[in-house]
Motif scaffolding. Structure first.
Motif, PDB file in Angstrom:
ATOM      1  N   PHE A 129       0.826  -1.209   0.000  1.00 52.10           N
ATOM      2  CA  PHE A 129       0.000   0.000   0.000  1.00 52.10           C
ATOM      3  C   PHE A 129       0.862   1.261   0.000  1.00 52.10           C
ATOM      4  O   PHE A 129       0.606   2.198  -0.774  1.00 52.10           O
ATOM      5  N   LEU A 130       1.878   1.288   0.860  1.00 51.88           N
ATOM      6  CA  LEU A 130       2.741   2.467   0.917  1.00 51.88           C
ATOM      7  C   LEU A 130       3.507   2.638  -0.397  1.00 51.88           C
ATOM      8  O   LEU A 130       3.684   3.761  -0.885  1.00 51.88           O
ATOM      9  N   GLY A 131       3.956   1.517  -0.973  1.00 49.24           N
ATOM     10  CA  GLY A 131       4.649   1.581  -2.251  1.00 49.24           C
ATOM     11  C   GLY A 131       3.748   2.117  -3.354  1.00 49.24           C
ATOM     12  O   GLY A 131       4.154   2.961  -4.158  1.00 49.24           O
ATOM     13  N   THR A 132       2.505   1.630  -3.377  1.00 44.05           N
ATOM     14  CA  THR A 132       1.546   2.101  -4.376  1.00 44.05           C
ATOM     15  C   THR A 132       1.238   3.579  -4.191  1.00 44.05           C
ATOM     16  O   THR A 132       1.159   4.335  -5.168  1.00 44.05           O
ATOM     17  N   ALA A 133       1.063   3.993  -2.934  1.00 43.42           N
ATOM     18  CA  ALA A 133       0.773   5.399  -2.648  1.00 43.42           C
ATOM     19  C   ALA A 133       1.911   6.302  -3.109  1.00 43.42           C
ATOM     20  O   ALA A 133       1.679   7.380  -3.683  1.00 43.42           O
ATOM     21  N   MET A 134       3.149   5.868  -2.882  1.00 42.90           N
ATOM     22  CA  MET A 134       4.305   6.666  -3.301  1.00 42.90           C
ATOM     23  C   MET A 134       4.390   6.747  -4.830  1.00 42.90           C
ATOM     24  O   MET A 134       4.620   7.826  -5.390  1.00 42.90           O
ATOM     25  N   PHE A 166       1.942   6.298  -7.039  1.00 39.78           N
ATOM     26  CA  PHE A 166       0.799   7.056  -7.545  1.00 39.78           C
ATOM     27  C   PHE A 166       1.009   8.551  -7.334  1.00 39.78           C
ATOM     28  O   PHE A 166       0.750   9.368  -8.237  1.00 39.78           O
ATOM     29  N   THR A 167       1.488   8.933  -6.154  1.00 47.69           N
ATOM     30  CA  THR A 167       1.702  10.353  -5.855  1.00 47.69           C
ATOM     31  C   THR A 167       2.773  10.954  -6.751  1.00 47.69           C
ATOM     32  O   THR A 167       2.599  12.052  -7.299  1.00 47.69           O
ATOM     33  N   CYS A 168       3.886  10.239  -6.935  1.00 49.19           N
ATOM     34  CA  CYS A 168       4.980  10.760  -7.754  1.00 49.19           C
ATOM     35  C   CYS A 168       4.558  10.946  -9.205  1.00 49.19           C
ATOM     36  O   CYS A 168       4.839  11.995  -9.810  1.00 49.19           O
ATOM     37  N   PHE A 169       3.868   9.963  -9.769  1.00 47.17           N
ATOM     38  CA  PHE A 169       3.469  10.067 -11.168  1.00 47.17           C
ATOM     39  C   PHE A 169       2.328  11.075 -11.351  1.00 47.17           C
ATOM     40  O   PHE A 169       2.235  11.724 -12.401  1.00 47.17           O
ATOM     41  N   THR A 170       1.481  11.210 -10.338  1.00 49.80           N
ATOM     42  CA  THR A 170       0.435  12.231 -10.410  1.00 49.80           C
ATOM     43  C   THR A 170       1.038  13.633 -10.423  1.00 49.80           C
ATOM     44  O   THR A 170       0.652  14.485 -11.234  1.00 49.80           O
ATOM     45  N   LEU A 171       1.993  13.878  -9.528  1.00 46.21           N
ATOM     46  CA  LEU A 171       2.641  15.188  -9.491  1.00 46.21           C
ATOM     47  C   LEU A 171       3.420  15.452 -10.782  1.00 46.21           C
ATOM     48  O   LEU A 171       3.456  16.593 -11.269  1.00 46.21           O
TER      49      LEU A 171
END
Length: 237
Positions: A118-123, A125-130
């Motif tokens: 979950f933490l890996g996915t969140a990181m 997702f956040t990086c590619f979104t930004l």
């Protein structure tokens, strides 16, 4: 000059000058709905893990598909907003329930896989979104054709692997799929911006695109970690 005396302008970091204020407000609604989906999906996953309903995977998949079609068929308007939010919440809940069998498998192998995934996915997702938000407008839209072609090839290889039963092909699909979904985060984020700039303010349906990206990323990363953990246990024996 002491570089440590310099002040970081956090307000400047949060400014997206190439995105109009109305689209920025639209994105706030999209990500607020996304946060709601994540919370409801987590509740659905918890319900499955606690109840251990065996047929949850199949039934929830059919139910979530039905709700997604219903949501798609319901027109976007102020009058239908509450109804569509309810459909979105139901879709997210059943999607979370559908993750149950995979969650059970990972818990049986090593429970620490879940928070790591979950933490890996969140990181990711956040990086590619930004990256998509800060990049020049439409700079990642060219990925659409490439990503769809890659998805088609992955589907064909998955169907072929039903006969070949190759563990190498299965693993390759997982890793390639992880990269493809990272591309979809970039593509879908910029596509949402372009749709909003063109007047499409259906934030609920736009949220569905990002939510599916996150869930697919999480599922693939979770399975990769589970396979690696199983391989480590085999090596120790």
């Amino acid at each position: 000059m002491n570089i440590f005396d310099r002040k970081i302008n956090f307000d400047a970091l949060l400014k997206f000058s190439h995105i109009t204020p109305s689209t920025q407000q639209h994105l706030k609604k999209v990500y607020a709905s996304f946060a709601l989906c994540m919370f409801v999906a987590a509740a659905g996953a918890y319900v499955h893990v606690v109840t251990h309903f065996i047929q949850a995977g199949l039934l929830s998949a059919l139910g979530s598909l039905g709700l997604m079609i219903w949501l798609m068929a319901t027109p976007h308007s102020h009058e239908t907003e509450q109804k569509r939010l309810g459909l979105l919440a139901g879709f997210a809940f059943l999607t979370g329930v559908g993750l149950g069998p995979a969650l059970d498998l990972c818990i049986a192998i090593n429970p620490s896989i879940l928070p790591t995934a979950f933490l890996g996915t969140a990181m990711i997702f956040t990086c590619f979104t930004l990256s998509a938000l800060y990049a020049r407008r439409r700079s990642y839209l060219f990925l659409g054709g490439i990503l769809m072609s890659a998805m088609s090839l992955m589907l064909l290889s998955s169907l072929g692997n039903l006969f070949f039963r190759s563990i190498w092909l299965f693993q390759a699909n997982l890793y390639v799929g992880l990269v493809v979904m990272c591309g979809f985060v970039l593509f879908d984020t910029q596509l949402i911006i372009e749709k909003a700039e063109s007047g499409d303010k259906d934030y609920i349906w736009h949220c569905v695109d990002l939510f599916l990206d996150f869930v697919t990323l999480f599922r693939k990363l979770m399975m990769i970690l589970a396979m690696n953990e199983k391989d480590k246990k085999k090596e120790k024996k």
